[in-house]
Structure formats: structure tokens, C-alpha cells
Design an enzyme around this catalytic site. Structure first.
Site, PDB file in Angstrom:
ATOM      1  N   CYS A 288       0.863  -1.185   0.000  1.00 10.41           N
ATOM      2  CA  CYS A 288       0.000   0.000   0.000  1.00 10.41           C
ATOM      3  C   CYS A 288       0.898   1.233   0.000  1.00 10.41           C
ATOM      4  O   CYS A 288       2.059   1.140  -0.418  1.00 10.41           O
ATOM      5  CB  CYS A 288      -0.986  -0.032   1.166  1.00 10.41           C
ATOM      6  SG  CYS A 288      -0.234  -0.038   2.800  1.00 10.41           S
TER       7      CYS A 288
ATOM      8  N   ARG B 180      -3.438  -0.609   5.339  1.00  7.22           N
ATOM      9  CA  ARG B 180      -4.020  -1.686   4.532  1.00  7.22           C
ATOM     10  C   ARG B 180      -3.121  -2.908   4.381  1.00  7.22           C
ATOM     11  O   ARG B 180      -3.568  -4.040   4.609  1.00  7.22           O
ATOM     12  CB  ARG B 180      -4.394  -1.138   3.136  1.00  7.22           C
ATOM     13  CG  ARG B 180      -5.515  -0.136   3.162  1.00  7.22           C
ATOM     14  CD  ARG B 180      -5.609   0.638   1.872  1.00  7.22           C
ATOM     15  NE  ARG B 180      -4.473   1.532   1.697  1.00  7.22           N
ATOM     16  CZ  ARG B 180      -4.251   2.283   0.635  1.00  7.22           C
ATOM     17  NH1 ARG B 180      -5.078   2.212  -0.392  1.00  7.22           N
ATOM     18  NH2 ARG B 180      -3.194   3.073   0.575  1.00  7.22           N
TER      19      ARG B 180
ATOM     20  N   ASP C 214      -7.915   3.991   0.807  1.00  2.00           N
ATOM     21  CA  ASP C 214      -7.002   4.435   1.853  1.00  2.00           C
ATOM     22  C   ASP C 214      -7.822   4.943   3.050  1.00  2.00           C
ATOM     23  O   ASP C 214      -8.564   5.911   2.912  1.00  2.00           O
ATOM     24  CB  ASP C 214      -6.145   5.555   1.262  1.00  2.00           C
ATOM     25  CG  ASP C 214      -5.089   6.056   2.224  1.00  2.00           C
ATOM     26  OD1 ASP C 214      -5.169   5.717   3.421  1.00  2.00           O
ATOM     27  OD2 ASP C 214      -4.197   6.778   1.771  1.00  2.00           O
TER      28      ASP C 214
HETATM   29  P1  4NP Z   1      -1.819   2.796   4.071  1.00  3.36           P
HETATM   30  O1  4NP Z   1      -2.439   4.167   4.647  1.00  3.36           O
HETATM   31  O2  4NP Z   1      -1.272   3.124   2.704  1.00  3.36           O
HETATM   32  O3  4NP Z   1      -2.998   1.886   4.003  1.00  3.36           O
HETATM   33  O4  4NP Z   1      -0.750   2.377   5.056  1.00  3.36           O
HETATM   34  C1  4NP Z   1      -1.715   5.342   4.700  1.00  3.36           C
HETATM   35  C2  4NP Z   1      -0.803   5.540   5.723  1.00  3.36           C
HETATM   36  C3  4NP Z   1      -0.091   6.724   5.809  1.00  3.36           C
HETATM   37  C4  4NP Z   1      -0.283   7.705   4.857  1.00  3.36           C
HETATM   38  C5  4NP Z   1      -1.195   7.500   3.817  1.00  3.36           C
HETATM   39  C6  4NP Z   1      -1.889   6.318   3.750  1.00  3.36           C
HETATM   40  N1  4NP Z   1       0.424   8.928   4.945  1.00  3.36           N
HETATM   41  O5  4NP Z   1       0.183   9.806   4.107  1.00  3.36           O
HETATM   42  O6  4NP Z   1       1.273   9.078   5.823  1.00  3.36           O
END
Ligand code: 4NP
Length: 157
Positions: free
Chosen positions: A8, A14, A125
Site C-alpha cells: 500500500c 491496509r 485508503d
Molecule cells: P496505508 O495508509 O497506505 O494503508 O498504510 C496510509 C498511511 C499513511 C499515509 C497515507 C496512507 N500517509 O500519508 O502518511
């Protein structure tokens, strides 16, 4: 041995949840010695961190323990894994951009292609949304991980 990597953006919501869900399914199926599971994020910003507390709580309510540490996806992961499963189209574009060759590109699949009960094409997300977003992600992950495990078992025999 099949090696599966979930990818991800941050590797704190995720993909570590997908790792936890598939790991539990694999353990219950008695296939832990045959299927290796990992996760990574296309940004390195959260490297070394445990999964987001909101995702850990939502997963914990369903009986999953998420204790992986965030890793940054780099081109070397193409050699380390057989199947690279991306959560959304943006993650997939970022992964493709790092693929060194056609064999690497052929390892990449969209997570939602394994879903059987949900029609969405991406795992959204949940990071900037409310708590219900984490449960929706887990619904999709449980659906897709069951489909993924069935496909791995089919491929094995
Ligand atoms: P992930 O969610 O891609 O599902 O781990 C996110 C975690 C952090 C960030 C964006 C999405 N961020 O911008 O820091």
C-alpha cells in the site's frame, strides 16, 4: 514455498492488515511452512513503525494481531517475492514504475481481483477517514485473502 507481498502507500494500514488476515487464514489451513507473507509501502515515511493504532484496534476486534514493522518497497522486493499484491491503482502504478523487467511486472496483481463478494476495484485508503473506513478495509481484506488463499492452493496441487 510461495512468497506473497502486500503493498500500500504507508505500510501502516491496509497492507499490514492484509498480512495479518492472510497469515491467520494460512495458519488455520496448516500452510504456514508453504506460504510466506510480507508487506511494504511505496513511501518510506513510516519505516519501522507498527501499524496505525486505529487499524490495530479494528483488526484486534476481529481477532487479528498486527505486529509487523513498516518497510519501504524498493525494486529488490521483486526478487524476494513471487506475488506482489497492490491495494489501489496508485500503489500499482508506483510498483510498476520500479519493475526492472517483464517477469517482475507479471508478479503484480490488484488485491481486489481476488475478492469474490465485493465489486470494488480498489481497497480505499482509510488513513484520513473515520473509524468505519478501517472496518470496510477489513471486510475487503477478508474477502480477497480468502480468494487469494484458494488461488494459491489451486496453484499448488
Ligand atoms: P496505508 O495508509 O497506505 O494503508 O498504510 C496510509 C498511511 C499513511 C499515509 C497515507 C496512507 N500517509 O500519508 O502518511
Amino acid at each position: 514455498m510461495k512468497r506473497v507481498l502486500f503493498v500500500c502507500l504507508g505500510n501502516i494500514c491496509r497492507s499490514p492488515a492484509a498480512e495479518g488476515v492472510l497469515r491467520q487464514l494460512v495458519q488455520k489451513a496448516g500452510l504456514s511452512s508453504e506460504i510466506e507473507i510480507g508487506s511494504a509501502g511505496t513511501i518510506g515515511f513510516h519505516e519501522g513503525k507498527l501499524p496505525d493504532a486505529r487499524m490495530r484496534a479494528a483488526a484486534g476486534r476481529r481477532g487479528y494481531t498486527l505486529d509487523s514493522r513498516a518497510r519501504h518497497f524498493t525494486a529488490r522486493f521483486f526478487a524476494d517475492y513471487d506475488l506482489i499484491v497492490t491495494m489501489d491503482a496508485s500503489n500499482q502504478a508506483n510498483v510498476f514504475a520500479l519493475a526492472p523487467d517483464d517477469a517482475s511486472r507479471a508478479k503484480v496483481r490488484a488485491f481486489c481481483s481476488f475478492c469474490r463478494s465485493h465489486g470494488e476495484t480498489e481497497v480505499p485508503d482509510p488513513y484520513y477517514g473515520g473509524p468505519e473506513g478501517f472496518d470496510h478495509v477489513l471486510d475487503l481484506l477478508e474477502d480477497g485473502c480468502a480468494g487469494l488463499l484458494d488461488e494459491l492452493r489451486g496453484a499448488k496441487s
